[in-house]
Design a protein around this motif. Structure first.
Motif, PDB file in Angstrom:
ATOM      1  N   LEU A 164       2.217   1.693  -3.464  1.00  0.00           N
ATOM      2  CA  LEU A 164       1.033   2.296  -4.365  1.00  0.00           C
ATOM      3  C   LEU A 164       0.851   3.839  -4.032  1.00  0.00           C
ATOM      4  CD1 LEU A 164      -1.195   1.972  -6.218  1.00  0.00           C
ATOM      5  CD2 LEU A 164      -2.821   1.559  -4.374  1.00  0.00           C
ATOM      6  N   ILE A 165       0.984   4.294  -2.897  1.00  0.00           N
ATOM      7  CA  ILE A 165       0.806   5.661  -2.537  1.00  0.00           C
ATOM      8  C   ILE A 165       1.981   6.348  -3.139  1.00  0.00           C
ATOM      9  CG2 ILE A 165       0.900   7.359  -0.768  1.00  0.00           C
ATOM     10  CD1 ILE A 165      -0.735   5.283   0.914  1.00  0.00           C
ATOM     11  N   ALA A 166       3.478   5.942  -3.036  1.00  0.00           N
ATOM     12  CA  ALA A 166       4.506   6.270  -3.723  1.00  0.00           C
ATOM     13  C   ALA A 166       4.429   6.718  -5.197  1.00  0.00           C
ATOM     14  CB  ALA A 166       5.692   5.742  -3.438  1.00  0.00           C
ATOM     15  N   LEU A 220       1.377   6.831  -7.047  1.00  0.00           N
ATOM     16  CA  LEU A 220       0.428   7.788  -7.340  1.00  0.00           C
ATOM     17  C   LEU A 220       1.146   9.184  -7.193  1.00  0.00           C
ATOM     18  CD1 LEU A 220      -2.617   6.000  -5.887  1.00  0.00           C
ATOM     19  CD2 LEU A 220      -1.976   6.220  -8.124  1.00  0.00           C
ATOM     20  N   VAL A 221       1.807   9.402  -6.057  1.00  0.00           N
ATOM     21  CA  VAL A 221       2.292  10.684  -5.711  1.00  0.00           C
ATOM     22  C   VAL A 221       3.326  11.119  -6.753  1.00  0.00           C
ATOM     23  CG1 VAL A 221       4.080  12.117  -4.244  1.00  0.00           C
ATOM     24  CG2 VAL A 221       2.019  10.642  -3.036  1.00  0.00           C
ATOM     25  N   PHE A 264       0.823  -1.095  -0.013  1.00  0.00           N
ATOM     26  CA  PHE A 264       0.056   0.081  -0.224  1.00  0.00           C
ATOM     27  C   PHE A 264       0.707   1.278  -0.028  1.00  0.00           C
ATOM     28  CE2 PHE A 264      -2.682   3.352   2.040  1.00  0.00           C
ATOM     29  CZ  PHE A 264      -3.591   3.029   1.274  1.00  0.00           C
ATOM     30  N   ILE A 265       1.893   1.244   0.594  1.00  0.00           N
ATOM     31  CA  ILE A 265       2.741   2.314   0.782  1.00  0.00           C
ATOM     32  C   ILE A 265       3.370   2.518  -0.621  1.00  0.00           C
ATOM     33  CG2 ILE A 265       5.374   2.944   1.564  1.00  0.00           C
ATOM     34  CD1 ILE A 265       4.124   2.079   4.511  1.00  0.00           C
TER      35      ILE A 265
END
Length: 144
Positions: free
Chosen positions: A25-27, A29-30, A22-23
């Motif tokens: 995935l956030i990276a 997207l950012v 999940f981390i």
């Protein structure tokens, strides 16, 4: 409690792999949305920054595949240990935990596909920005 029993009953591995993915995935997207909404002048002034961000998208995609595979292998081993402790190897005892073990792999592969699509689009945007810098006719046109 024996080590194998603690490993078979603990869900620490599944949750830690899921949080890591999940981390990642956030990276992804950012990095992608920062790359997407940057103006063209920023691309032309700092080209190495945006080339590095495309490479980071590809590296994160590869690591998410590795973490997903690691989770699937570890949880499959945990399932086999659980079956060995119970002593029953029927289909019902193996199917549920084994399908649960494949969840991190599927999540990791979906993050990988998303990251590679984003990296190809970001690379395309880099190429368009550099081409418009060289060609004065298209310099006033927008990239997208």
């Amino acid at each position: 409690m024996h080590y194998y029993e603690a490993l078979a009953h603990g869900d620490v591995i599944k949750y830690s792999i899921s949080i890591t993915l999940f981390i990642l995935l956030i990276a992804i997207l950012v990095i992608f949305f920062r790359h997407l909404f940057s103006p063209k002048e920023k691309f032309q002034n700092r080209p190495m920054y945006f080339i590095f961000s495309v490479k980071m998208l590809k590296y994160i995609s590869c690591f998410s595949t590795l973490f997903g595979t690691l989770g699937a292998i570890t949880l499959s081993q945990r399932t086999m240990i659980k079956v060995g402790i119970v002593g029953e190897a029927d289909f019902g005892a193996v199917a549920g935990p084994l399908s649960e073990a494949l969840t991190p792999l599927i999540f990791g592969l979906s993050i990988t596909c998303l990251g590679f699509v984003f990296s190809f689009f970001a690379d395309w945007k880099n190429i368009r920005a550099f081409e418009s810098q060289k060609d004065p006719k298209t310099a006033s046109q927008s990239l997208i």
